[in-house]
Design a protein around this motif. Structure first.
Motif, PDB file in Angstrom:
ATOM      1  N   ARG A 130      54.485  22.506  36.693  1.00  0.00           N
ATOM      2  CA  ARG A 130      55.104  21.983  35.481  1.00  0.00           C
ATOM      3  C   ARG A 130      56.430  21.319  35.826  1.00  0.00           C
ATOM      4  O   ARG A 130      57.252  21.904  36.532  1.00  0.00           O
ATOM      5  CB  ARG A 130      55.351  23.101  34.469  1.00  0.00           C
ATOM      6  N   ARG A 131      56.642  20.133  35.310  1.00  0.00           N
ATOM      7  CA  ARG A 131      57.872  19.379  35.572  1.00  0.00           C
ATOM      8  C   ARG A 131      58.450  18.857  34.273  1.00  0.00           C
ATOM      9  O   ARG A 131      57.726  18.563  33.320  1.00  0.00           O
ATOM     10  CB  ARG A 131      57.596  18.200  36.501  1.00  0.00           C
ATOM     11  N   THR A 132      59.758  18.704  34.274  1.00  0.00           N
ATOM     12  CA  THR A 132      60.476  18.092  33.161  1.00  0.00           C
ATOM     13  C   THR A 132      61.077  16.794  33.677  1.00  0.00           C
ATOM     14  O   THR A 132      61.636  16.766  34.776  1.00  0.00           O
ATOM     15  CB  THR A 132      61.603  19.023  32.668  1.00  0.00           C
ATOM     16  N   VAL A 133      60.951  15.746  32.895  1.00  0.00           N
ATOM     17  CA  VAL A 133      61.549  14.459  33.228  1.00  0.00           C
ATOM     18  C   VAL A 133      62.438  14.060  32.059  1.00  0.00           C
ATOM     19  O   VAL A 133      61.989  14.047  30.908  1.00  0.00           O
ATOM     20  CB  VAL A 133      60.471  13.374  33.473  1.00  0.00           C
ATOM     21  N   ARG A 134      63.711  13.767  32.327  1.00  0.00           N
ATOM     22  CA  ARG A 134      64.648  13.372  31.277  1.00  0.00           C
ATOM     23  C   ARG A 134      64.740  11.850  31.231  1.00  0.00           C
ATOM     24  O   ARG A 134      64.948  11.198  32.241  1.00  0.00           O
ATOM     25  CB  ARG A 134      66.036  13.944  31.515  1.00  0.00           C
ATOM     26  N   LEU A 135      64.589  11.302  30.023  1.00  0.00           N
ATOM     27  CA  LEU A 135      64.733   9.863  29.781  1.00  0.00           C
ATOM     28  C   LEU A 135      66.005   9.656  28.972  1.00  0.00           C
ATOM     29  O   LEU A 135      66.196  10.317  27.936  1.00  0.00           O
ATOM     30  CB  LEU A 135      63.538   9.326  28.994  1.00  0.00           C
ATOM     31  N   SER A 136      66.866   8.754  29.418  1.00  0.00           N
ATOM     32  CA  SER A 136      68.101   8.436  28.695  1.00  0.00           C
ATOM     33  C   SER A 136      68.260   6.923  28.637  1.00  0.00           C
ATOM     34  O   SER A 136      68.319   6.273  29.683  1.00  0.00           O
ATOM     35  CB  SER A 136      69.318   9.047  29.398  1.00  0.00           C
ATOM     36  N   PHE A 137      68.309   6.398  27.428  1.00  0.00           N
ATOM     37  CA  PHE A 137      68.507   4.959  27.229  1.00  0.00           C
ATOM     38  C   PHE A 137      69.897   4.704  26.666  1.00  0.00           C
ATOM     39  O   PHE A 137      70.296   5.345  25.685  1.00  0.00           O
ATOM     40  CB  PHE A 137      67.461   4.388  26.265  1.00  0.00           C
ATOM     41  N   VAL A 138      70.625   3.802  27.298  1.00  0.00           N
ATOM     42  CA  VAL A 138      71.958   3.427  26.846  1.00  0.00           C
ATOM     43  C   VAL A 138      71.913   1.942  26.485  1.00  0.00           C
ATOM     44  O   VAL A 138      71.560   1.103  27.327  1.00  0.00           O
ATOM     45  CB  VAL A 138      73.022   3.686  27.932  1.00  0.00           C
TER      46      VAL A 138
END
Length: 140
Positions: A130-138
């Motif tokens: 299981r993995r978590t991927v963080r997406l951040s848009f600026v």
């Protein structure tokens, strides 16, 4: 800023997992226009890359990592980091070769990728499915 996390399952084998569609959905649903997208995996044994998928490049990357970072360790002498399954020490070296994040320009709500490029999660760690991927848009 828009941000979310993706929870993904990589399973019990080494994987290159295409995240492009999930990222496109995030940008579309968030109303993103022009700016920068950061894709980050907060794990010590995974990375993120921009790569062609589906034509064999994903498997070629895993094969190359197997040659560059063998399960047996440097010069066959084993890894100093030894917990987990045999060869797990190599998984902790992976982020030194495949960075844990990438930044992609976003223009008019879409990632400005080349024709064959995708954003992928690279995971050689068979101990953690299981993995978590963080997406951040600026916005720019």
């Amino acid at each position: 800023m828009l941000t979310t996390t993706l929870d993904v399952t990589t399973g019990d084998r080494e994987r290159v997992l295409d995240l492009t569609r999930d990222i496109e959905r995030f940008l579309r649903e968030g109303g993103a226009r022009d700016g920068l997208l950061n894709v980050f995996v907060p794990h010590a044994t995974a990375g993120v890359a921009v790569l062609e998928t589906g034509a064999g490049s994903d498997d070629d990357l895993l094969d190359l990592l197997g040659v560059l970072v063998p399960c047996e360790g440097p010069a066959g002498r084993g890894w100093q980091h030894r917990h987990g399954t045999p060869g797990h020490g190599r998984d902790h070296v992976l982020p030194g070769l495949v960075a844990p994040s990438v930044v992609v320009p976003v223009l008019d709500g879409a990632m400005a990728l080349g024709t064959w490029q995708s954003v992928v999660l690279v995971d050689t760690n068979v101990d953690n499915p299981r993995r978590t991927v963080r997406l951040s848009f600026v916005a720019g």
